[in-house]
Structure formats: C-alpha cells, structure tokens
Scaffold this motif. Sequence first.
Motif, PDB file in Angstrom:
ATOM      1  N   LYS A  70       0.677   3.910 -10.947  1.00  0.00           N
ATOM      2  CA  LYS A  70       0.432   3.170 -12.177  1.00  0.00           C
ATOM      3  C   LYS A  70       1.122   1.809 -12.220  1.00  0.00           C
ATOM      4  O   LYS A  70       1.240   1.209 -13.275  1.00  0.00           O
ATOM      5  CB  LYS A  70       0.863   3.996 -13.379  1.00  0.00           C
ATOM      6  N   ASP A  71       1.549   1.325 -11.070  1.00  0.00           N
ATOM      7  CA  ASP A  71       2.179   0.008 -10.993  1.00  0.00           C
ATOM      8  C   ASP A  71       1.090  -1.051 -10.900  1.00  0.00           C
ATOM      9  O   ASP A  71       0.693  -1.488  -9.835  1.00  0.00           O
ATOM     10  CB  ASP A  71       3.114  -0.057  -9.784  1.00  0.00           C
ATOM     11  N   PHE A  72       0.596  -1.459 -12.065  1.00  0.00           N
ATOM     12  CA  PHE A  72      -0.575  -2.324 -12.104  1.00  0.00           C
ATOM     13  C   PHE A  72      -0.262  -3.750 -11.664  1.00  0.00           C
ATOM     14  O   PHE A  72      -1.132  -4.437 -11.127  1.00  0.00           O
ATOM     15  CB  PHE A  72      -1.190  -2.307 -13.495  1.00  0.00           C
ATOM     16  N   SER A  73       0.955  -4.209 -11.864  1.00  0.00           N
ATOM     17  CA  SER A  73       1.286  -5.563 -11.411  1.00  0.00           C
ATOM     18  C   SER A  73       1.307  -5.635  -9.882  1.00  0.00           C
ATOM     19  O   SER A  73       0.886  -6.641  -9.295  1.00  0.00           O
ATOM     20  CB  SER A  73       2.619  -6.025 -11.992  1.00  0.00           C
ATOM     21  N   SER A  74       1.750  -4.580  -9.249  1.00  0.00           N
ATOM     22  CA  SER A  74       1.710  -4.555  -7.788  1.00  0.00           C
ATOM     23  C   SER A  74       0.270  -4.441  -7.283  1.00  0.00           C
ATOM     24  O   SER A  74      -0.070  -5.010  -6.244  1.00  0.00           O
ATOM     25  CB  SER A  74       2.528  -3.395  -7.239  1.00  0.00           C
ATOM     26  N   GLN A  75      -0.572  -3.719  -8.024  1.00  0.00           N
ATOM     27  CA  GLN A  75      -1.981  -3.636  -7.641  1.00  0.00           C
ATOM     28  C   GLN A  75      -2.626  -5.011  -7.711  1.00  0.00           C
ATOM     29  O   GLN A  75      -3.413  -5.385  -6.836  1.00  0.00           O
ATOM     30  CB  GLN A  75      -2.725  -2.672  -8.560  1.00  0.00           C
TER      31      GLN A  75
ATOM     32  N   THR B  32       0.830  -1.202   0.000  1.00  0.00           N
ATOM     33  CA  THR B  32       0.000   0.000   0.000  1.00  0.00           C
ATOM     34  C   THR B  32       0.866   1.254   0.000  1.00  0.00           C
ATOM     35  O   THR B  32       0.593   2.202  -0.751  1.00  0.00           O
ATOM     36  CB  THR B  32      -0.942   0.000   1.219  1.00  0.00           C
ATOM     37  N   SER B  33       1.913   1.253   0.793  1.00  0.00           N
ATOM     38  CA  SER B  33       2.804   2.428   0.804  1.00  0.00           C
ATOM     39  C   SER B  33       3.549   2.553  -0.519  1.00  0.00           C
ATOM     40  O   SER B  33       3.793   3.665  -0.997  1.00  0.00           O
ATOM     41  CB  SER B  33       3.778   2.349   1.971  1.00  0.00           C
ATOM     42  N   HIS B  34       3.889   1.436  -1.140  1.00  0.00           N
ATOM     43  CA  HIS B  34       4.540   1.470  -2.447  1.00  0.00           C
ATOM     44  C   HIS B  34       3.597   2.049  -3.503  1.00  0.00           C
ATOM     45  O   HIS B  34       3.987   2.868  -4.337  1.00  0.00           O
ATOM     46  CB  HIS B  34       4.973   0.060  -2.852  1.00  0.00           C
ATOM     47  N   LEU B  35       2.332   1.640  -3.447  1.00  0.00           N
ATOM     48  CA  LEU B  35       1.368   2.088  -4.448  1.00  0.00           C
ATOM     49  C   LEU B  35       0.965   3.545  -4.264  1.00  0.00           C
ATOM     50  O   LEU B  35       0.464   4.167  -5.202  1.00  0.00           O
ATOM     51  CB  LEU B  35       0.137   1.186  -4.438  1.00  0.00           C
ATOM     52  N   GLU B  36       1.168   4.098  -3.088  1.00  0.00           N
ATOM     53  CA  GLU B  36       0.922   5.526  -2.908  1.00  0.00           C
ATOM     54  C   GLU B  36       1.918   6.347  -3.714  1.00  0.00           C
ATOM     55  O   GLU B  36       1.582   7.417  -4.226  1.00  0.00           O
ATOM     56  CB  GLU B  36       1.000   5.899  -1.433  1.00  0.00           C
TER      57      GLU B  36
END
Length: 75
Positions: free
Chosen positions: A42-47, A34-38
């Motif tokens: 646009k990192d869809f693989s992590s999403q 979650t902190s990475h995606l903040e």
Amino acid sequence: MVKNSFISVISQKENRGSVEFQVFSFTTKIKRLTSHLELHKKDFSSQRGLRKILGKRQRLLAYLSKKNRGRYIDD
C-alpha cells in the motif's frame, strides 16, 4: 534484459552521464523498489515513483535504439 558483462563494464566506467549507465542505474532502482513494494503493497508514493522511473528508462531505451542501434542490441 541486462547481461552480466554489460553490468561489469558499466559499473567500471566513470562516464556516469552515458545513456547506458543511466539505464543501468534505473534498472537497479526498479529492482530495489519492486522488492520494497512486495513487502509494502500500500505504499502508493513508491508505486508512483516506480512508474516514473519505468517511463524514464523506457524513453532512454527508445532514444538509444534510435541513435545507436548497435549499442541498443548489445544491451
């Protein structure tokens, strides 16, 4: 959701295959992702990975609530 006492007990345990430990490890992965995606929106693989981990944790919590309600409520 997770109490501090629960975290200290689980982190000291050696039983890494227990449901509680798996839920704890998924929770830490979720916080990290979650902190990475903040930062990287646009990192869809992590999403996608985050959604998979959320589903796994949800299934484990459902299993824990069915098998042992007392341990589920203490968490």
